[in-house]
Motif scaffolding. Structure first.
Motif, mmCIF file in Angstrom:
data_model
loop_
_atom_site.group_PDB
_atom_site.id
_atom_site.type_symbol
_atom_site.label_atom_id
_atom_site.label_comp_id
_atom_site.label_asym_id
_atom_site.label_seq_id
_atom_site.Cartn_x
_atom_site.Cartn_y
_atom_site.Cartn_z
ATOM 1 N N ASN A 163 12.674 24.568 -1.988
ATOM 2 C CA ASN A 163 12.068 24.076 -3.229
ATOM 3 C C ASN A 163 11.201 25.148 -3.874
ATOM 4 O O ASN A 163 10.610 25.993 -3.208
ATOM 5 N N THR A 164 11.129 25.079 -5.178
ATOM 6 C CA THR A 164 10.247 25.947 -5.948
ATOM 7 C C THR A 164 9.984 25.258 -7.272
ATOM 8 O O THR A 164 10.185 24.040 -7.378
ATOM 9 N N PHE A 165 9.566 25.997 -8.309
ATOM 10 C CA PHE A 165 9.234 25.347 -9.571
ATOM 11 C C PHE A 165 10.405 24.489 -10.072
ATOM 12 O O PHE A 165 11.558 24.931 -10.076
ATOM 13 N N GLY A 166 10.091 23.285 -10.520
ATOM 14 C CA GLY A 166 11.121 22.345 -10.956
ATOM 15 C C GLY A 166 11.466 21.344 -9.872
ATOM 16 O O GLY A 166 12.009 20.277 -10.154
ATOM 17 N N LEU A 206 21.183 32.917 -4.157
ATOM 18 C CA LEU A 206 20.524 31.973 -3.257
ATOM 19 C C LEU A 206 19.014 32.146 -3.268
ATOM 20 O O LEU A 206 18.516 33.267 -3.058
ATOM 21 N N HIS A 207 18.316 31.041 -3.502
ATOM 22 C CA HIS A 207 16.900 31.002 -3.156
ATOM 23 C C HIS A 207 16.868 30.700 -1.662
ATOM 24 O O HIS A 207 16.908 29.548 -1.242
ATOM 25 N N ALA A 208 16.846 31.767 -0.867
ATOM 26 C CA ALA A 208 17.059 31.630 0.575
ATOM 27 C C ALA A 208 15.734 31.390 1.310
ATOM 28 O O ALA A 208 15.154 32.288 1.918
ATOM 29 N N LEU A 223 18.454 36.370 -3.389
ATOM 30 C CA LEU A 223 17.405 36.620 -4.371
ATOM 31 C C LEU A 223 16.111 37.035 -3.671
ATOM 32 O O LEU A 223 15.910 36.734 -2.487
ATOM 33 N N HIS A 224 15.245 37.652 -4.400
ATOM 34 C CA HIS A 224 13.866 37.989 -4.017
ATOM 35 C C HIS A 224 13.614 38.152 -2.508
ATOM 36 O O HIS A 224 12.874 37.393 -1.898
ATOM 37 N N ILE A 225 14.214 39.203 -1.941
ATOM 38 C CA ILE A 225 13.970 39.521 -0.520
ATOM 39 C C ILE A 225 12.519 39.990 -0.389
ATOM 40 O O ILE A 225 12.081 40.914 -1.066
ATOM 41 N N ARG A 252 0.195 33.207 -6.079
ATOM 42 C CA ARG A 252 1.149 32.252 -5.490
ATOM 43 C C ARG A 252 2.541 32.458 -6.093
ATOM 44 O O ARG A 252 2.731 32.383 -7.311
ATOM 45 N N VAL A 253 3.508 32.704 -5.222
ATOM 46 C CA VAL A 253 4.887 32.956 -5.641
ATOM 47 C C VAL A 253 5.794 32.560 -4.482
ATOM 48 O O VAL A 253 5.384 32.611 -3.321
ATOM 49 N N ASN A 254 7.003 32.174 -4.817
ATOM 50 C CA ASN A 254 8.011 31.838 -3.805
ATOM 51 C C ASN A 254 9.175 32.818 -3.872
ATOM 52 O O ASN A 254 9.784 32.926 -4.923
ATOM 53 N N PRO A 255 9.459 33.460 -2.745
ATOM 54 C CA PRO A 255 8.731 33.479 -1.486
ATOM 55 C C PRO A 255 7.382 34.184 -1.644
ATOM 56 O O PRO A 255 7.163 34.879 -2.630
ATOM 57 N N THR A 297 13.592 40.687 -11.170
ATOM 58 C CA THR A 297 12.153 40.430 -11.333
ATOM 59 C C THR A 297 11.702 39.026 -10.950
ATOM 60 O O THR A 297 10.529 38.820 -10.718
ATOM 61 N N ASP A 298 12.610 38.035 -10.924
ATOM 62 C CA ASP A 298 12.153 36.652 -10.812
ATOM 63 C C ASP A 298 11.090 36.370 -11.884
ATOM 64 O O ASP A 298 10.063 35.752 -11.606
ATOM 65 N N HIS A 299 11.356 36.851 -13.091
ATOM 66 C CA HIS A 299 10.466 36.604 -14.244
ATOM 67 C C HIS A 299 10.188 35.101 -14.319
ATOM 68 O O HIS A 299 11.068 34.321 -14.657
ATOM 69 N N ASP A 326 0.984 26.903 -10.160
ATOM 70 C CA ASP A 326 2.409 27.212 -10.344
ATOM 71 C C ASP A 326 2.733 28.574 -9.738
ATOM 72 O O ASP A 326 1.869 29.454 -9.650
ATOM 73 N N CYS A 327 4.004 28.729 -9.364
ATOM 74 C CA CYS A 327 4.433 29.917 -8.605
ATOM 75 C C CYS A 327 5.108 30.948 -9.496
ATOM 76 O O CYS A 327 5.990 30.604 -10.281
ATOM 77 N N GLY A 328 4.706 32.188 -9.335
ATOM 78 C CA GLY A 328 5.366 33.287 -10.039
ATOM 79 C C GLY A 328 4.625 33.713 -11.289
ATOM 80 O O GLY A 328 3.611 33.113 -11.675
HETATM 81 O O1 DOR Z 1 7.661 31.804 -7.606
HETATM 82 C C1 DOR Z 1 8.707 31.397 -8.082
HETATM 83 N N1 DOR Z 1 8.761 30.872 -9.314
HETATM 84 N N2 DOR Z 1 9.799 31.501 -7.343
HETATM 85 C C2 DOR Z 1 10.956 30.942 -7.738
HETATM 86 O O2 DOR Z 1 11.917 31.050 -7.024
HETATM 87 C C3 DOR Z 1 11.027 30.168 -8.996
HETATM 88 C C4 DOR Z 1 10.003 30.581 -9.935
HETATM 89 C C5 DOR Z 1 9.795 29.652 -11.109
HETATM 90 O O3 DOR Z 1 10.786 29.153 -11.665
HETATM 91 O O4 DOR Z 1 8.640 29.464 -11.512
#
Ligand code: DOR
Ligand code: ZN
Length: 476
Positions: A155-158, A184-186, A240-242, A285-288, A313-315, A332-334
């Motif tokens: 799981n991540t944003f959304g 893959l969001h692995a 994605l995002h190793i 805070r970011v995933n991963p 970038t996982d913008h 929120d993450c990222g």
């Molecule tokens: O930190 C993150 N934010 N990682 C993700 O995989 C998704 C992203 C987002 O959509 O905000």
């Protein structure tokens, strides 16, 4: 070409950089395509000449991991602001993620995304969603024009629910028959959910607790499991995002077994480490998650030796008030990244971490090859789309989040000093950024890469009979 015909543009006096060469040369561009690459002074007459003396010409960056938030979350970003940020960052093609509202998991939702993308300054691919409940939609998404798929193993944003391994296998079986790559969001959801629940119950809500919920084993397990499914089905996958040194082992092992697997890392995992949690607080805070310092050293080495194929970038734009929270679980993450990738990575080149050709390999050549865009994109050669980032390798900048073209004016890279900056960006021969200014007339110039994408169908696998029986598909 007749003797009196002129090409649209000649770029003269610059240094051309490809994945395997650096040389002084001029470029002629006509009708969006590179017409000639040659010795300085040997170009045909042109309607316009750009003097690039002292500048470097790089194939535009291809960022296969952006979240432009439209439809559904346009207070964070939309296709106009997101692709403007790309143009400002020397990025000429983006691949947009499906965790929007509605998620890009049906042809109807895809149609909304394609409508939004008509504002794009740069070329784009759209990811379709691979989820538990839309396996019967995957082929319709391909027909509708997706350039690849995204599967949220965690799981991540959304908060899109992660598919079961069973649904994932079925999805890979179906997509393998068409050749498209699945990103893959692995991170394995069930591990993270248990840990986060326990941490929350214990009242732990500091930034570093986010890392405790998502240790590297979460990613290792997911990469290894996905590689097994890809090996069985013949599906092409992309990690994605190793974020960890530990993921490199299952990635290397899968490559050695012949799995068509590629991997990316992002600037945040190369630049930040756990020492930054105190300074940045919940913004980090970011995933991963950002991990301990030894990981980033391993990631730089893996980029240089080819284990990790590309930089993305996982913008992930969010507003400052969505990022700055006392309780880490509510942040929120990222953060946005499409605009800062090139200056940050060119700073790495300046610091001797990669060569400039390495940078072109990971930012353009390899993504173009992995997504079937090569040789139209990913190189500077006759016949290729004239997607070019013209950069000043000596130009210093201090990143200022207030000045970002992205709607999300908050980044962990704020106030960082960089060396190397794109000064012009061309997409299919047209300036979308010129002298560090967005060319607003180029809004809507972007096109879907499906126009040129070629993903050859992989060799049939031994699973074909069983797949056909279970899914009611024709066997090949
Ligand atoms: O930190 C993150 N934010 N990682 C993700 O995989 C998704 C992203 C987002 O959509 O905000
Ligand atoms: Zn992402």
């Amino acid at each position: 070409m007749s003797a009196d015909a002129k090409v649209d543009l000649v770029v003269t006096g610059g240094t051309i950089v490809t994945h395997d060469a650096v040389f002084a040369g001029d470029i002629a561009i006509d009708k969006g395509v590179i017409a000639a690459v040659g010795l300085p002074g040997a170009m045909p007459a042109a309607r316009e000449v750009l003097d690039a003396t002292g500048l470097h010409l790089l194939p535009g960056a291809i960022d296969v991991h952006v979240h432009f938030r439209e439809p559904g979350y346009t207070h964070k970003e939309d296709w106009e602001t997101g692709t403007a940020a790309a143009a400002m960052g020397g990025v000429t093609t983006v691949f947009d993620m499906p965790n929007v509202d509605p998620p890009t998991g049906t042809p109807a939702a895809l149609a909304l995304k394609l409508q939004a993308a008509r504002k794009a300054y740069v070329d784009y691919g759209i990811y379709g969603l691979l989820a538990e409940d839309n396996i019967d939609q995957l082929e319709a998404l391909i027909e509708g024009g997706v350039a690849g798929f995204k599967c949220f193993m965690g799981n991540t944003f959304g908060n899109l629910p992660s598919p079961s391994t069973g649904a994932m296998l079925e999805g890979l079986e179906i997509i393998a028959r068409h050749g498209y790559r699945i990103s893959l969001h692995a991170e394995t959801a069930s591990i993270m959910a248990r840990r986060q629940t326990k941490l929350m119950a214990a009242g732990k809500n500091a930034p570093l607790d986010h890392l405790s919920a998502r240790p590297a084993v979460v990613a290792i397990e997911a990469v290894a499991r996905a590689a097994i499914l890809a090996e069985w089905t013949g599906a092409r996958i992309h990690v994605l995002h190793i974020s960890s040194a530990d993921e490199l082992r299952p990635l290397r092992e899968a490559k050695a077994r012949g799995v068509d697997i590629t991997g990316e890392t992002c600037p945040q995992y190369l630049i930040h480490d756990t020492d930054d949690y105190g300074r940045l607080g919940s913004i980090i805070r970011v995933n991963p998650p950002i991990r301990e310092p030894h990981h980033k050293h391993a990631l730089w080495a893996a980029l240089a030796d080819g284990t990790i194929d590309m930089i993305a970038t996982d913008h992930a734009p969010h507003l400052p008030e969505e990022k700055i929270r006392n309780d880490i679980w509510s942040a929120d993450c990222g953060w946005p990244g499409v605009e800062t990738q090139m200056p940050l990575m060119l700073t790495g080149v300046h610091d001797g971490k990669l060569s400039i050709s390495d940078y072109v390999r990971i930012s353009s050549y390899n993504p173009a090859r992995a997504w079937g865009l090569y040789p139209r994109k990913g190189n500077i050669q006759p016949g290729a789309d004239a997607d070019i980032a013209i950069v000043d390798l000596g130009r210093e900048q201090i990143i200022d989040q207030e000045q970002l073209a992205s709607r999300a004016k908050i980044t962990t890279f704020d106030k960082m000093r960089t060396k190397g900056l794109p000064v012009h960006t061309l997409v299919r021969g047209r300036f979308v950024m010129r002298n560090r200014k967005l060319v607003t007339e180029a809004r809507g110039h972007g096109e879907s890469v499906r126009r040129i994408q070629r993903m050859p169908k992989p060799q049939p696998r031994h699973t074909d009979q069983t797949t056909a029986a279970v899914l009611g598909l024709r066997s090949r």
